[in-house]
Design a protein around this motif. Sequence first.
Motif, PDB file in Angstrom:
ATOM      1  N   PHE A   1       0.799  -1.223   0.000  1.00 14.30           N
ATOM      2  CA  PHE A   1       0.000   0.000   0.000  1.00 14.30           C
ATOM      3  C   PHE A   1       0.834   1.276   0.000  1.00 14.30           C
ATOM      4  N   GLY A   2       2.069   1.236   0.468  1.00 15.62           N
ATOM      5  CA  GLY A   2       2.953   2.392   0.390  1.00 15.62           C
ATOM      6  C   GLY A   2       3.239   2.767  -1.055  1.00 15.62           C
ATOM      7  N   PRO A   3       3.734   1.817  -1.863  1.00 14.70           N
ATOM      8  CA  PRO A   3       3.951   2.129  -3.280  1.00 14.70           C
ATOM      9  C   PRO A   3       2.666   2.482  -4.026  1.00 14.70           C
ATOM     10  N   LEU A   4       1.563   1.843  -3.687  1.00 11.34           N
ATOM     11  CA  LEU A   4       0.295   2.183  -4.352  1.00 11.34           C
ATOM     12  C   LEU A   4      -0.139   3.602  -4.015  1.00 11.34           C
ATOM     13  N   ALA A   5       0.018   4.018  -2.771  1.00 11.56           N
ATOM     14  CA  ALA A   5      -0.308   5.399  -2.393  1.00 11.56           C
ATOM     15  C   ALA A   5       0.611   6.370  -3.125  1.00 11.56           C
ATOM     16  N   TYR A   6       1.881   6.019  -3.253  1.00  8.73           N
ATOM     17  CA  TYR A   6       2.825   6.865  -3.982  1.00  8.73           C
ATOM     18  C   TYR A   6       2.381   7.032  -5.435  1.00  8.73           C
ATOM     19  N   LEU A   7       1.942   5.942  -6.073  1.00  8.13           N
ATOM     20  CA  LEU A   7       1.475   6.033  -7.457  1.00  8.13           C
ATOM     21  C   LEU A   7       0.277   6.962  -7.590  1.00  8.13           C
ATOM     22  N   CYS A   8      -0.545   7.035  -6.549  1.00  6.23           N
ATOM     23  CA  CYS A   8      -1.727   7.903  -6.590  1.00  6.23           C
ATOM     24  C   CYS A   8      -1.388   9.364  -6.321  1.00  6.23           C
ATOM     25  N   LEU A   9      -0.396   9.620  -5.495  1.00  4.00           N
ATOM     26  CA  LEU A   9      -0.139  10.986  -5.008  1.00  4.00           C
ATOM     27  C   LEU A   9       1.052  11.675  -5.662  1.00  4.00           C
ATOM     28  N   ARG A  10       1.904  10.975  -6.348  1.00 13.24           N
ATOM     29  CA  ARG A  10       3.111  11.574  -6.917  1.00 13.24           C
ATOM     30  C   ARG A  10       2.764  12.561  -8.022  1.00 13.24           C
ATOM     31  N   PRO A  11       3.601  13.602  -8.179  1.00 12.42           N
ATOM     32  CA  PRO A  11       3.379  14.518  -9.300  1.00 12.42           C
ATOM     33  C   PRO A  11       3.790  13.843 -10.606  1.00 12.42           C
ATOM     34  N   PRO A  12       3.261  14.307 -11.730  1.00 10.69           N
ATOM     35  CA  PRO A  12       3.632  13.693 -13.005  1.00 10.69           C
ATOM     36  C   PRO A  12       5.091  13.978 -13.360  1.00 10.69           C
ATOM     37  N   LEU A  13       5.648  13.131 -14.201  1.00  7.85           N
ATOM     38  CA  LEU A  13       7.006  13.353 -14.695  1.00  7.85           C
ATOM     39  C   LEU A  13       7.051  14.647 -15.495  1.00  7.85           C
ATOM     40  N   PRO A  14       8.045  15.472 -15.258  1.00 10.45           N
ATOM     41  CA  PRO A  14       8.174  16.682 -16.070  1.00 10.45           C
ATOM     42  C   PRO A  14       8.733  16.330 -17.445  1.00 10.45           C
ATOM     43  N   GLU A  15       8.326  17.086 -18.443  1.00 11.62           N
ATOM     44  CA  GLU A  15       8.860  16.839 -19.784  1.00 11.62           C
ATOM     45  C   GLU A  15      10.040  17.742 -20.091  1.00 11.62           C
ATOM     46  N   SER A  16      10.391  18.625 -19.148  1.00 12.28           N
ATOM     47  CA  SER A  16      11.590  19.444 -19.288  1.00 12.28           C
ATOM     48  C   SER A  16      12.140  19.735 -17.909  1.00 12.28           C
ATOM     49  N   SER A  17      13.403  20.144 -17.829  1.00 11.36           N
ATOM     50  CA  SER A  17      14.021  20.380 -16.528  1.00 11.36           C
ATOM     51  C   SER A  17      13.400  21.568 -15.803  1.00 11.36           C
ATOM     52  N   ALA A  18      12.765  22.497 -16.507  1.00 17.81           N
ATOM     53  CA  ALA A  18      12.102  23.634 -15.865  1.00 17.81           C
ATOM     54  C   ALA A  18      10.898  23.170 -15.050  1.00 17.81           C
ATOM     55  N   ASP A  19      10.261  22.089 -15.509  1.00 11.90           N
ATOM     56  CA  ASP A  19       9.100  21.572 -14.784  1.00 11.90           C
ATOM     57  C   ASP A  19       9.485  20.999 -13.428  1.00 11.90           C
ATOM     58  N   VAL A  20      10.710  20.455 -13.290  1.00 10.19           N
ATOM     59  CA  VAL A  20      11.136  19.857 -12.021  1.00 10.19           C
ATOM     60  C   VAL A  20      11.195  20.912 -10.931  1.00 10.19           C
ATOM     61  N   SER A  21      11.777  22.069 -11.208  1.00  8.85           N
ATOM     62  CA  SER A  21      11.860  23.109 -10.182  1.00  8.85           C
ATOM     63  C   SER A  21      10.483  23.647  -9.831  1.00  8.85           C
ATOM     64  N   PHE A  22       9.575  23.715 -10.810  1.00  4.93           N
ATOM     65  CA  PHE A  22       8.203  24.146 -10.554  1.00  4.93           C
ATOM     66  C   PHE A  22       7.491  23.153  -9.643  1.00  4.93           C
ATOM     67  N   GLN A  23       7.637  21.855  -9.934  1.00  4.39           N
ATOM     68  CA  GLN A  23       6.982  20.842  -9.108  1.00  4.39           C
ATOM     69  C   GLN A  23       7.572  20.818  -7.710  1.00  4.39           C
ATOM     70  N   ALA A  24       8.872  20.951  -7.590  1.00  2.00           N
ATOM     71  CA  ALA A  24       9.518  20.916  -6.274  1.00  2.00           C
ATOM     72  C   ALA A  24       9.027  22.078  -5.417  1.00  2.00           C
ATOM     73  N   SER A  25       8.853  23.256  -6.011  1.00  5.59           N
ATOM     74  CA  SER A  25       8.359  24.390  -5.247  1.00  5.59           C
ATOM     75  C   SER A  25       6.914  24.185  -4.830  1.00  5.59           C
ATOM     76  N   ASN A  26       6.121  23.482  -5.634  1.00  8.92           N
ATOM     77  CA  ASN A  26       4.736  23.189  -5.270  1.00  8.92           C
ATOM     78  C   ASN A  26       4.640  22.155  -4.159  1.00  8.92           C
ATOM     79  N   LEU A  27       5.595  21.208  -4.091  1.00  7.06           N
ATOM     80  CA  LEU A  27       5.557  20.183  -3.048  1.00  7.06           C
ATOM     81  C   LEU A  27       5.923  20.752  -1.693  1.00  7.06           C
ATOM     82  N   THR A  28       6.791  21.748  -1.652  1.00  2.99           N
ATOM     83  CA  THR A  28       7.196  22.317  -0.372  1.00  2.99           C
ATOM     84  C   THR A  28       6.205  23.353   0.113  1.00  2.99           C
ATOM     85  N   ALA A  29       5.344  23.828  -0.766  1.00  6.32           N
ATOM     86  CA  ALA A  29       4.368  24.859  -0.375  1.00  6.32           C
ATOM     87  C   ALA A  29       3.180  24.256   0.328  1.00  6.32           C
TER      88      ALA A  29
END
Length: 162
Positions: free
Chosen positions: A134-162
């Motif tokens: 259930f840990g990995p299954l919860a992760y699959l449900c809650l994880r952010p989508p893969l970014p298609e560019s490196s700019a998306d990673v910093s955007f997602q990281a800032s959203n996770l800490t907010a």
Amino acid sequence: MFADGTTQPFRSWPYFIGANGTGVICFIPYLIFRKSNQEFSGPKDKLLKILDSRWTGIFLLLTTIGLLAYAIFAGDWGDYIQQFKTREFVHLISLDFCLMCLVFPLTSLFDDDMARRGIKEARIFWAVALVPLFGPLAYLCLRPPLPESSADVSFQASNLTA
């Protein structure tokens, strides 16, 4: 596994298919010989979009809950224990599940996926890794989508800490 498949010296899909037929034994060579890859670049193909979808994670979680509920309420646990003791297949597949639960947190596969998505919180890793199934299954449900560019990673990281 499929997100870093293009950067590995070998494809991941034969190991995935083999693991579905033989269990974790076929998956272990892939985990040993793969190189850590914490970045994803480029467009996602159709399969990766489906596997990366939150709806796929939700579908897998609900299906698992349904199958587990069916096993608990309609299963014959005495018969399972008898077959575990006498039938090699039931014994092997049960032990294979336990082995995969032990191997999962020890590999860099999960670390790399978290890094690709900009998740740096160690508590998330341990919460997922230490709760079998259930840990990995919860992760699959809650994880952010893969970014298609490196700019998306910093955007997602800032959203996770907010």
